[in-house]
Design a protein around this motif. Sequence first.
Motif, short mmCIF file in Angstrom:
data_model
loop_
_atom_site.label_atom_id
_atom_site.label_comp_id
_atom_site.label_asym_id
_atom_site.label_seq_id
_atom_site.Cartn_x
_atom_site.Cartn_y
_atom_site.Cartn_z
N PHE A 1 -4.26 0.38 -1.48
CA PHE A 1 -5.29 0.23 -0.43
C PHE A 1 -5.04 1.13 0.77
CE2 PHE A 1 -5.35 -3.69 -2.80
CZ PHE A 1 -6.71 -3.90 -2.98
N LEU A 2 -3.82 1.63 0.88
CA LEU A 2 -3.45 2.27 2.14
C LEU A 2 -3.27 3.78 2.02
CD1 LEU A 2 -0.84 -0.44 3.19
CD2 LEU A 2 -3.27 -0.36 3.74
N VAL A 3 -3.33 4.28 0.78
CA VAL A 3 -3.13 5.72 0.61
C VAL A 3 -4.48 6.42 0.52
CG1 VAL A 3 -0.94 5.43 -0.57
CG2 VAL A 3 -3.06 5.53 -1.89
N GLY A 4 -4.43 7.74 0.49
CA GLY A 4 -5.64 8.52 0.37
C GLY A 4 -5.26 9.89 -0.14
N PRO A 5 -6.22 10.79 -0.25
CA PRO A 5 -5.91 12.12 -0.80
C PRO A 5 -4.81 12.85 -0.03
CG PRO A 5 -8.28 11.84 -0.43
CD PRO A 5 -7.60 10.64 0.15
N ARG A 6 -4.73 12.60 1.26
CA ARG A 6 -3.76 13.36 2.04
C ARG A 6 -2.34 12.79 1.95
NH1 ARG A 6 -5.00 13.06 7.48
NH2 ARG A 6 -6.51 11.42 7.05
N LEU A 7 -2.25 11.51 1.63
CA LEU A 7 -0.92 10.90 1.53
C LEU A 7 -0.95 9.84 0.44
CD1 LEU A 7 1.89 10.60 3.33
CD2 LEU A 7 0.86 8.37 3.74
N THR A 8 -0.19 10.08 -0.59
CA THR A 8 -0.18 9.09 -1.65
C THR A 8 1.24 8.95 -2.21
OG1 THR A 8 -1.29 8.35 -3.66
CG2 THR A 8 -0.73 10.68 -3.54
#
Lengths: 273, 366
Positions: free
Chosen positions: A214-221
């Motif tokens: 839920f907390l990650v995204g393309p920039r930080l995973t």
Amino acid sequence: MTTRRRWGLAAVVVAIYAFLLAPFVVLALSSLSGGEAYYISFPPRGLSTRWYLAIPASYLRSFAVSVAIGVASALAAGLLGVAAALGIVRGRYRRKELLKAFFRAPLQIPLVVSGVVFLQFYYVLFGLTGVRLLESFTGLLLAHVFISLPFVVGTVCAVLEKFDRRLEEAAYSLGASRWTTFRRVTLPVIRPGVFAGMLYAFIVSFGNVPVSLFLVGPRLTTLPVDLFYSMEYDFNPSILALSTLVVVFSVLTILLLQRLMGMDVLVRAGAKE
Amino acid sequence: MSGVLLEEVTKRYGEVVGVRDLGLEVREGEFLTLLGPSGCGKTTTLRLIAGFLHPEQGRILVGGRDVTALPPQQRGIGMVFQDYVLFPHLTVEENIGFGLRERGAPRDEIRRRVREMLELVRLPEIGGRLPRELSGGQQQRVALARAVAYAPRLLLMDEPLGALDLKLREAMQIELHRIQRALGMTTIYVTHDQEEAFSLSDRIAVLEGGRLIQVGTPRELYRAPRNQFVAHFVGKINFLRGTVLDGVGPVASVKLEDGHQIRVRAPGPLRPGASVCVAVRPEALRVWAGAPEPQPEAVPGLNRLDGVLERVRYAGNFTHLFIRITENCTLLAEVGGERAELHTGEPVRAGWAPEDTLLWQEGDAS
């Protein structure tokens, strides 16, 4: 023990090991499969390392994030956990059990729920203050400390309850301040418990999917989330290869840490001769 | 100046009284033992002096300085615990050097002093080992070396030999005595073992129920116990109850419960009819078989009681004789060597001198 019972026992032991190791064996062998097939082939068709060579470099980044988050949350949970355990074990108040239960609570909330709660919380926080925690290292770290803290509190409480407080009295009588006593006596004695807790914290953080999701995204995973998405949308056997490497990395880390933790004991035992 | 003075010290644990109105002086260089059964307040007293506990009332002075409010770090004490409590993660050398290091002693000084301490406790070879690699006796000697290494003003020991077996304990008593004498350090020692207290101490303070009952040299406690508790706790003793017949003069007449009349050295004038407790040490009793020759009456003023020899316990250098006088009165006599002429089940006569008798008035609080 009769021979018959001995064999029976051996069979049970072997069965348990087989149960524990089977998934890893399937994973490792499948990852070495030589075929062209873009699916899991077990038993493998011929052995080859081709899928290892085909691991996309992009995973390296999420791997680094996972290690960094894991180490950071182990350290943070270690610090908070030792403080919390000291408070729980040493504090003079009734209802200690309540406090213990409170620190255990993160274990009792389904991880997915915790993830949603953090997501919602970060939304609200962003709306109110403009502080952006979603898809940030700090945001991820906070959530991971939350889920890994109970492990540190648990192990440190266990060692503190067995700790002989007269060791501290001995140190006081020899002139050591409370802080020095903690640093030179208490901490070294409870260190195995602290390390064990931090190791759990690292493992819990490193392998986590449901909260990170839920907390990650393309920039930080993180690596597990990365693997999760790949398996769902873009499967190829190099994922198996990568997973195998991750398992090997984890095992080696644990072995290394145990070696390091037990090191001073080994050195001194050797010095005796 | 490193004597210790306790002034009317009281410490409670909730409702339970640890020690009450305790006043005690420990002289400089003295070996003083706090002796008593468990729960008598001896360990509480030691921990108050160490600064691990703080009293509700009263003052504690070390070397003339009021330390009542000081933490243990500033009291200049060395503490030895029952089960050693060595730092398990530090080597023997590091354990012994701990106090010196905390006091900022230079490295060379620490090394020299640690070596000196290891020599003192006769363990010069084990500096590099960890506590768990040592035997119990060795650990306790290291614990002692650690406590005295930085030359504290005061050495406190809480049943330091309690965890050791008998033979080792006796050897360690001798060691402890030698080391304490060598250092000349004021020492306060806690034990429930009377023999240990006797063999080590200059003076002994007997405690019971959180109160100080009597302080004195081992000889004083044994010869002139202030009350029945002390008499009973310090060595073996026979108690007899009776009433005063004639209490004027240095020797009083007492009529025992069973009707016998005995003569007792009186501590002061006694009121006729007063209930008293008299006591005699087993080794003060002389025992004759059946019809004694010469008759004990012939020895002037000797008390005598007739009974039946119930049991003989041979202990090598002495023999314990249990003599049944009446239904509920058995005397214990300790006689030297073997007494082949005495046989179980046969009549015997026990006698002792009036001046070997102790006497307390019943209901006497002191």
